[in-house]
Design a protein around this motif. Structure first.
Motif, short mmCIF file in Angstrom:
data_model
loop_
_atom_site.label_atom_id
_atom_site.label_comp_id
_atom_site.label_asym_id
_atom_site.label_seq_id
_atom_site.Cartn_x
_atom_site.Cartn_y
_atom_site.Cartn_z
N ILE A 147 0.85 -1.19 0.00
CA ILE A 147 0.00 0.00 0.00
C ILE A 147 0.88 1.24 0.00
CG2 ILE A 147 -1.69 1.33 1.33
CD1 ILE A 147 -2.71 -1.31 2.46
N ALA A 148 0.54 2.20 -0.85
CA ALA A 148 1.24 3.50 -0.86
C ALA A 148 0.23 4.59 -0.51
CB ALA A 148 1.85 3.76 -2.22
N LEU A 149 0.53 5.37 0.50
CA LEU A 149 -0.29 6.53 0.87
C LEU A 149 0.22 7.72 0.07
CD1 LEU A 149 -2.51 7.74 2.65
CD2 LEU A 149 -0.78 8.18 4.38
N ASP A 150 -0.62 8.28 -0.78
CA ASP A 150 -0.19 9.34 -1.70
C ASP A 150 -0.01 10.68 -0.99
OD1 ASP A 150 -0.47 7.41 -3.60
OD2 ASP A 150 -2.38 8.15 -4.39
N HIS A 151 0.94 11.46 -1.50
CA HIS A 151 1.11 12.87 -1.16
C HIS A 151 1.59 13.13 0.27
CE1 HIS A 151 -0.83 13.33 -4.95
NE2 HIS A 151 -2.03 13.04 -4.52
N VAL A 152 2.23 12.16 0.90
CA VAL A 152 2.73 12.38 2.26
C VAL A 152 3.83 13.45 2.26
CG1 VAL A 152 3.91 11.32 4.21
CG2 VAL A 152 2.09 10.09 3.05
N ARG A 153 4.64 13.44 1.21
CA ARG A 153 5.72 14.44 1.15
C ARG A 153 5.13 15.85 1.10
NH1 ARG A 153 10.35 13.72 -3.24
NH2 ARG A 153 10.99 12.10 -1.77
N GLY A 154 4.01 16.00 0.41
CA GLY A 154 3.37 17.32 0.37
C GLY A 154 2.87 17.76 1.73
N VAL A 155 2.32 16.83 2.50
CA VAL A 155 1.89 17.15 3.86
C VAL A 155 3.09 17.56 4.70
CG1 VAL A 155 0.82 16.23 5.95
CG2 VAL A 155 -0.10 15.60 3.71
N ARG A 156 4.19 16.84 4.55
CA ARG A 156 5.40 17.15 5.31
C ARG A 156 5.91 18.54 4.95
NH1 ARG A 156 8.18 12.98 3.88
NH2 ARG A 156 7.42 11.70 5.60
N HIS A 157 5.82 18.88 3.67
CA HIS A 157 6.30 20.20 3.24
C HIS A 157 5.43 21.31 3.82
CE1 HIS A 157 8.15 23.12 0.47
NE2 HIS A 157 6.93 23.61 0.34
N SER A 158 4.12 21.08 3.87
CA SER A 158 3.19 22.13 4.31
C SER A 158 3.04 22.21 5.82
CB SER A 158 1.82 21.90 3.67
OG SER A 158 1.90 21.97 2.27
N PHE A 159 3.10 21.05 6.50
CA PHE A 159 2.82 21.03 7.93
C PHE A 159 4.00 20.56 8.77
CE2 PHE A 159 -1.27 20.41 5.79
CZ PHE A 159 -2.02 21.43 6.36
N GLY A 160 5.12 20.27 8.12
CA GLY A 160 6.29 19.82 8.88
C GLY A 160 6.26 18.32 9.14
N PHE A 161 7.35 17.84 9.74
CA PHE A 161 7.47 16.41 9.99
C PHE A 161 6.42 15.92 10.99
CE2 PHE A 161 11.61 17.25 8.17
CZ PHE A 161 11.87 16.10 7.46
N SER A 162 6.10 16.74 11.97
CA SER A 162 5.13 16.30 12.97
C SER A 162 3.75 16.12 12.34
CB SER A 162 5.06 17.30 14.12
OG SER A 162 4.65 18.59 13.66
N GLY A 163 3.39 17.01 11.41
CA GLY A 163 2.11 16.87 10.73
C GLY A 163 2.05 15.61 9.89
N ALA A 164 3.14 15.33 9.16
CA ALA A 164 3.17 14.11 8.35
C ALA A 164 3.14 12.86 9.24
CB ALA A 164 4.42 14.10 7.48
N ASP A 165 3.85 12.92 10.38
CA ASP A 165 3.84 11.78 11.30
C ASP A 165 2.45 11.53 11.85
OD1 ASP A 165 6.52 11.49 10.89
OD2 ASP A 165 7.15 12.33 12.80
N ASP A 166 1.72 12.61 12.14
CA ASP A 166 0.35 12.45 12.64
C ASP A 166 -0.53 11.76 11.60
OD1 ASP A 166 1.07 13.69 14.98
OD2 ASP A 166 0.24 15.65 14.44
N VAL A 167 -0.35 12.13 10.33
CA VAL A 167 -1.14 11.52 9.26
C VAL A 167 -0.79 10.03 9.13
CG1 VAL A 167 -1.46 11.45 6.76
CG2 VAL A 167 -1.55 13.63 7.97
N LEU A 168 0.49 9.70 9.15
CA LEU A 168 0.90 8.31 9.02
C LEU A 168 0.38 7.46 10.18
CD1 LEU A 168 4.58 8.82 7.81
CD2 LEU A 168 2.71 7.83 6.48
N ALA A 169 0.46 8.01 11.39
CA ALA A 169 -0.02 7.27 12.56
C ALA A 169 -1.53 7.05 12.48
CB ALA A 169 0.35 8.03 13.84
N GLU A 170 -2.25 8.08 12.04
CA GLU A 170 -3.71 7.95 11.93
C GLU A 170 -4.08 6.96 10.81
OE1 GLU A 170 -7.86 8.50 12.31
OE2 GLU A 170 -6.13 8.69 13.66
N PHE A 171 -3.35 7.02 9.71
CA PHE A 171 -3.61 6.07 8.61
C PHE A 171 -3.37 4.64 9.07
CE2 PHE A 171 -2.01 3.87 4.71
CZ PHE A 171 -3.21 3.84 4.02
N ALA A 172 -2.28 4.42 9.80
CA ALA A 172 -1.99 3.07 10.31
C ALA A 172 -3.08 2.61 11.27
CB ALA A 172 -0.63 3.07 11.01
N ARG A 173 -3.56 3.52 12.12
CA ARG A 173 -4.62 3.16 13.06
C ARG A 173 -5.90 2.77 12.32
NH1 ARG A 173 -9.06 4.87 15.12
NH2 ARG A 173 -9.05 6.74 13.79
#
Length: 607
Positions: A147-173
């Motif tokens: 599985i590939a979650l699209d556009h994570v790099r864009g989230v990281r660029h706009s909201f920083g690493f913590s924002g991207a980490d929050d998205v990844l953790a929520e997606f995994a959950r």
């Protein structure tokens, strides 16, 4: 020999909670309970029976029932004759050490962001699965999906690493909550996850589609990030996963089946793809080495690109009516460590969706930065930047553009985004984004009109204010000039009818420039005017730019200078069977024929 306790220290009573009176005369087995390893207990027993010492760890229990890890050492005491008279047992509470060790073991096998097993944990899972597998005669089987979650790099660029980490953790959950008992989920590498679905009866059955549809629910609601809502997509490649198959081989099949980012937006099942079931030819050593070198080269180019190797070359776009530079197109170039400049055809095809997003953001900011710098030096040029359809559909695309414009203090109409025609585009999905961009005041151009991908349909459905006619339409102008001119004229007229500015690409000589001007193209671009150049060279080029000799502007002089221009002028009337608007003496063709020394044939030529 009885092995009852004869003496305890104050430290023992403090650790275990038992008083001296409660523990004397009992056996140390009193401290054991659930979780006390049978293997360790057997080792202790055999050591005592052999008259030997013991050193190891065992899970014990205090009087109140709470567990603690005991670092246990047992040493036999002997009399002068060498006979064992007593055993001395030293116990240490090693909970902190065991907890730290367990934490380290967990971290080694799990992803720090999602808490899921990582690549190493997945490899351990594969070993256990292969070892535990046994023939059962069952007809069900498993499927392995990447599985590939699209556009994570864009989230990281706009909201920083913590924002991207929050998205990844929520997606995994979300994914984990949609699995059945016995299924397996691992975080494989950043925005990629591996899932094993057990109990599949048929890899093409409705059951598989239903289970995958449930997984897709993980991205069907927005992800909250820093008070905002972000919609993301996912893609998946899946393949059958027999119990005793090679996990590495199966994972490769799933990776090969993984759709391109952005495939999530057309039909309901377009986001996943089933790997072919026919056997795949095993790679021999030569094939593996070739693939490795290709992969290494791709990795080197990507690393260089995003580590300072990207630069934007600029190619001017000229007004065909007055011959003045109007804007420049920013073109990505990769400069290697040895100074070699690599064109985009050599590295863009190796970029995935998130890489294209990053390329757009970096290129956009660099291009706007140059425009702002030139303006400070008194040179006012607009700029166009290429935009891949997959990046257009990124939920943060409009935000990236608005942020870059604010950063450099430029009016939105100074920027035009050229939508590349190299990818399919869902008109319904893109309309909202394009309307957001036009709402900012940004110009939109349909690039390479005539190259395919239902471009005319796009032009009719989407809010473009300019079109660029594909240079490929000029390829046959030398051998089939009338057919090539017909295509150019038709597309130019269509653009004008829709209120769009028309740009003709690939103008490499005076004949093409004159024909484009005659047939109504507003702007021209090509080597005849200027080649792509480093952005720093644009001011000096602009200061010395003048119209090439023989450039025709049909607005006032009424003269023609090239055979192709003359043919285009004559053909624009004859194709409709309409008469020329001038008398013969005033017709531009009369002067052209006279200049060629064939004035006597002018009336026949125009008849």
């Amino acid at each position: 020999m009885a092995q009852n306790i004869l003496h305890v220290s104050a430290a023992f009573t403090a650790i275990t909670g038992y008083t001296e009176d409660e523990i004397l005369g009992t056996n140390c087995r009193l401290l054991q309970g659930p979780g006390s390893s049978a293997d360790v207990r057997g080792s202790i027993r055999r050591a005592l029976e052999a008259g030997e010492g013991f050193d190891g760890d065992i899970l014990n229990y205090r009087k109140d029932g709470s567990p603690f890890w005991n670092g246990l050492s047992i040493v036999p005491l002997r009399d002068p004759a060498g006979e064992i008279t007593h055993y001395v047992s030293v116990q240490r509470d090693i909970n902190t050490r065991i907890t730290l060790q367990e934490k380290l073991d967990f971290q080694a096998g799990h992803d720090a962001v999602t808490g899921l097993p990582n690549r190493f944990g997945f490899e351990s899972y594969l070993q256990r699965r292969s070892t535990d597998a046994a023939p059962t005669g069952r007809t069900d089987r498993a499927g392995l999906g990447l599985i590939a979650l699209d556009h994570v790099r864009g989230v990281r660029h706009s909201f920083g690493f913590s924002g991207a980490d929050d998205v990844l953790a929520e997606f995994a959950r979300r994914l984990k909550g949609r699995l059945r008992e016995g299924d397996y989920l691992a975080s494989f590498s950043g925005d990629q996850f591996v899932v094993v679905l057990e109990g599949l009866c048929d890899d093409a059955s409705p059951e598989l589609a239903a289970r995958l549809e449930r997984l897709h629910e993980a991205v069907e609601t927005p992800f909250p990030v820093d008070g905002e809502s972000v919609m993301l997509g996912m893609t998946m490649g899946i393949t059958p996963f027999p119990a005793r198959s090679s996990g590495t081989h199966v994972l490769r099949l799933a990776s090969q089946a993984l759709p391109e980012p952005g495939s999530d937006s057309s039909r309901p099942d377009a986001w996943w793809r089933l790997a072919p079931t026919e056997p795949v030819v095993d790679w021999d050593t030569t094939m593996a080495a070739t693939d490795f070198r290709r992969g290494e080269r791709s990795r080197e180019l990507r690393e260089r690109l995003f580590a300072g190797g990207l630069s934007m070359y600029m190619q001017p776009i000229i007004g065909l009516v007055d011959g003045t530079p109007r804007r420049v197109e920013a073109l990505a170039r990769l400069t290697l460590a040895d100074g070699t400049v690599v064109p985009p055809d050599s590295f863009v095809p190796q970029l995935g969706g998130s890489d294209l997003d990053e390329l757009f953001r970096i290129g956009l900011n660099e291009a706007l930065g140059w425009v702002a710098r030139w303006e400070q030096d008194g040179l006012a040029l607009d700029v166009s930047v290429n935009l891949a359809p997959s990046t257009l559909l990124h939920p943060l695309c409009t935000r990236w553009v608005a942020k870059a414009l604010r950063r450099y203090g430029l009016a939105p109409n100074r920027l035009s985004l050229e939508l590349l025609e190299t990818q399919e585009l869902d008109a319904a999905a893109s309309r909202a984004v394009l309307e957001e961009l036009t709402g900012l005041g940004v110009g939109l151009a349909l690039d390479d009109l005539g190259s395919g991908h239902s471009s005319l349909k796009r032009l009719a459905q989407l809010p473009f204010d300019s079109i660029k006619i594909d240079r490929g339409l000029l390829a046959g102008v030398a051998t089939k000039p009338v057919e090539a001119l017909s295509l150019i004229a038709t597309l130019s007229q269509m653009g004008r009818d829709m209120g769009a500015t028309v740009v003709l690409e690939g103008i490499e000589n005076a004949g093409l420039a004159e024909a484009a001007s005659v047939l109504g193209a507003s702007l021209g671009q090509g080597y005849y005017f200027a080649r792509p150049m480093p952005a720093a060279d644009v001011p000096s080029w602009a200061a010395g730019f003048g119209l090439p000799e023989g450039f025709h502007r049909p607005d006032r002089a009424g003269r023609l200078y090239t055979e192709l221009g003359a043919l285009a002028y004559h053909w624009q009337f004859t194709r409709w069977g309409s008469p020329h608007p001038f008398v013969i003496d005033a017709c531009p063709l009369t002067g052209f024929i006279a200049d060629r020394g064939i004035a006597g044939s002018a009336p026949q030529a125009l008849a």
